[in-house]
Design an enzyme around this catalytic site. Structure first.
Site, PDB file in Angstrom:
ATOM      1  N   ASN A  10       0.749  -1.279   0.250  1.00 46.28           N
ATOM      2  CA  ASN A  10       0.027   0.047   0.154  1.00 46.28           C
ATOM      3  C   ASN A  10       0.867   1.341  -0.200  1.00 46.28           C
ATOM      4  OD1 ASN A  10      -1.805   1.939   0.662  1.00 46.28           O
ATOM      5  ND2 ASN A  10      -2.376   1.357   2.541  1.00 46.28           N
ATOM      6  N   LYS A  12       0.112   4.189  -0.309  1.00 46.69           N
ATOM      7  CA  LYS A  12      -0.575   5.487   0.302  1.00 46.69           C
ATOM      8  C   LYS A  12      -0.498   6.676  -0.653  1.00 46.69           C
ATOM      9  CE  LYS A  12      -0.021   3.399   4.785  1.00 46.69           C
ATOM     10  NZ  LYS A  12      -0.226   3.663   6.290  1.00 46.69           N
ATOM     11  N   HIS A  99      -9.778   0.917   4.750  1.00 46.54           N
ATOM     12  CA  HIS A  99      -8.448   1.343   5.679  1.00 46.54           C
ATOM     13  C   HIS A  99      -8.651   2.001   6.602  1.00 46.54           C
ATOM     14  CE1 HIS A  99      -4.114   2.393   6.634  1.00 46.54           C
ATOM     15  NE2 HIS A  99      -3.938   1.488   5.820  1.00 46.54           N
ATOM     16  N   GLU A 101      -7.137   4.625   7.885  1.00 47.02           N
ATOM     17  CA  GLU A 101      -6.914   6.079   7.431  1.00 47.02           C
ATOM     18  C   GLU A 101      -8.157   6.752   6.805  1.00 47.02           C
ATOM     19  OE1 GLU A 101      -3.134   5.668   5.449  1.00 47.02           O
ATOM     20  OE2 GLU A 101      -2.066   4.979   7.257  1.00 47.02           O
ATOM     21  N   GLU A 171      -5.489  -5.044  10.262  1.00 47.69           N
ATOM     22  CA  GLU A 171      -4.541  -4.391  10.894  1.00 47.69           C
ATOM     23  C   GLU A 171      -5.041  -3.458  12.060  1.00 47.69           C
ATOM     24  OE1 GLU A 171      -2.534  -2.933   6.737  1.00 47.69           O
ATOM     25  OE2 GLU A 171      -4.167  -1.693   7.128  1.00 47.69           O
ATOM     26  N   GLY A 177       2.338   2.187  10.796  1.00 51.73           N
ATOM     27  CA  GLY A 177       3.094   3.199  10.539  1.00 51.73           C
ATOM     28  C   GLY A 177       3.857   3.721  11.868  1.00 51.73           C
ATOM     29  N   SER A 216       3.203  -2.264  10.319  1.00 44.25           N
ATOM     30  CA  SER A 216       4.753  -2.260  10.584  1.00 44.25           C
ATOM     31  C   SER A 216       5.218  -3.489  10.323  1.00 44.25           C
ATOM     32  CB  SER A 216       5.326  -1.855  11.875  1.00 44.25           C
ATOM     33  OG  SER A 216       4.676  -0.487  12.402  1.00 44.25           O
TER      34      SER A 216
END
Ligand code: PEP
Length: 254
Positions: A10, A12, A99, A101, A171, A177, A216
């Site tokens: 991904n 992003k 996701h 985010e 996730e 991240g 991560s």
């Protein structure tokens, strides 16, 4: 039937057109000797999709193409949105949805994720459907319950009769991240609960649906995750932006 390991990158909102083509080219070089049976997909930003598709075609690169979002309507006055058929027209066979985010920054709800998933499955693009809990939920010990309820809502009514029509990515938000990873046991606990939920919803086909870990993941920890019974690969953010690291993850997953 054994499930093929899937490593998906991904990107992003990173890499402009030229940088994206470059990264795809580097990855094609890194993986020139093949992937040892591991399926690999990259999910660049929309503006890079056509360029990356060109690299894949020209170099006969051993990876597929996915997008990072879709809108469920076919066409029309939806400024800024991208339809499934548009993704299909540039060669996408996967699309990330749900996701954290997008849920956190853009207000994407379970109902939105469900509409996107249905639209993709009906158009033969495989959703990589993300789910996962916040640190607060994890600390309260409610992570399994939380993720199971996301899966039930997001996957409700999906017309699935083959395992390759859906991918789930677990996730944990606190591990995305942050450099903070879940342990392989943490990932297995939730990925197994996801598979049990999918079995209740779709029957035996659930045993063919890939459930990935994301958060991560990197060359140093990927082998531990994919060794787990119910973890079938990874959705990789940061490490997918460095061709050498991403290729090493593919090799270590084989
Ligand atoms: C992601 O955002 O999908 C992700 C897993 O990111 P990272 O690998 O950087 O934690």
């Amino acid at each position: 039937m054994p499930r093929t390991i899937l490593i998906a990158g991904n990107w992003k909102m990173n890499k402009n057109y030229g940088e994206g083509v470059d990264l795809a080219q580097q990855l094609a070089n890194e993986l020139a000797d093949g992937t040892n049976g591991v399926e690999v997909v990259v999910c660049p930003p929309f503006v890079d999709l056509k360029g990356v598709a060109g690299v894949i075609e020209f170099d006969d690169a051993p990876f597929g193409l996915g997008a990072q979002n879709v809108y469920w309507e076919k066409a029309g006055a939806y400024t800024g949105e991208t339809s499934r058929d548009m993704l299909d027209s540039v060669g996408c066979t996967y699309c990330i949805i749900g996701h954290s985010e997008r849920r956190d920054y853009f207000g994407e709800t379970d109902d939105d994720v469900n509409k996107k998933a249905k639209c993709l499955v009906e158009g033969n693009i495989t959703p990589i459907l993300c789910c996962g809990e916040s640190l607060e939920v994890r600390k309260a010990g409610k992570h399994v319950e939380h993720v199971v309820s996301q899966i039930k809502a997001d996957c409700a009514g999906l017309p699935i009769d083959r395992g390759d029509q859906l991918v789930i990515a677990y996730e944990p938000i606190w591990a995305i991240g942050t450099g903070e990873t879940a342990t392989a046991d943490d990932a297995e606990e939730v990925c197994k609960a996801i598979r049990d939920t999918l079995r209740d919803m779709f029957g035996a086909v659930a045993d063919e649906i890939r459930v990935l870990y994301g958060g991560s993941a990197k060359p140093g920890n990927i082998a531990g995750f994919v060794a787990e019974d119910d973890v079938d690969g990874a959705l990789v953010g940061g490490a997918s932006l460095v061709a050498g690291d991403f290729a090493e993850m593919v090799r270590k997953s084989a």
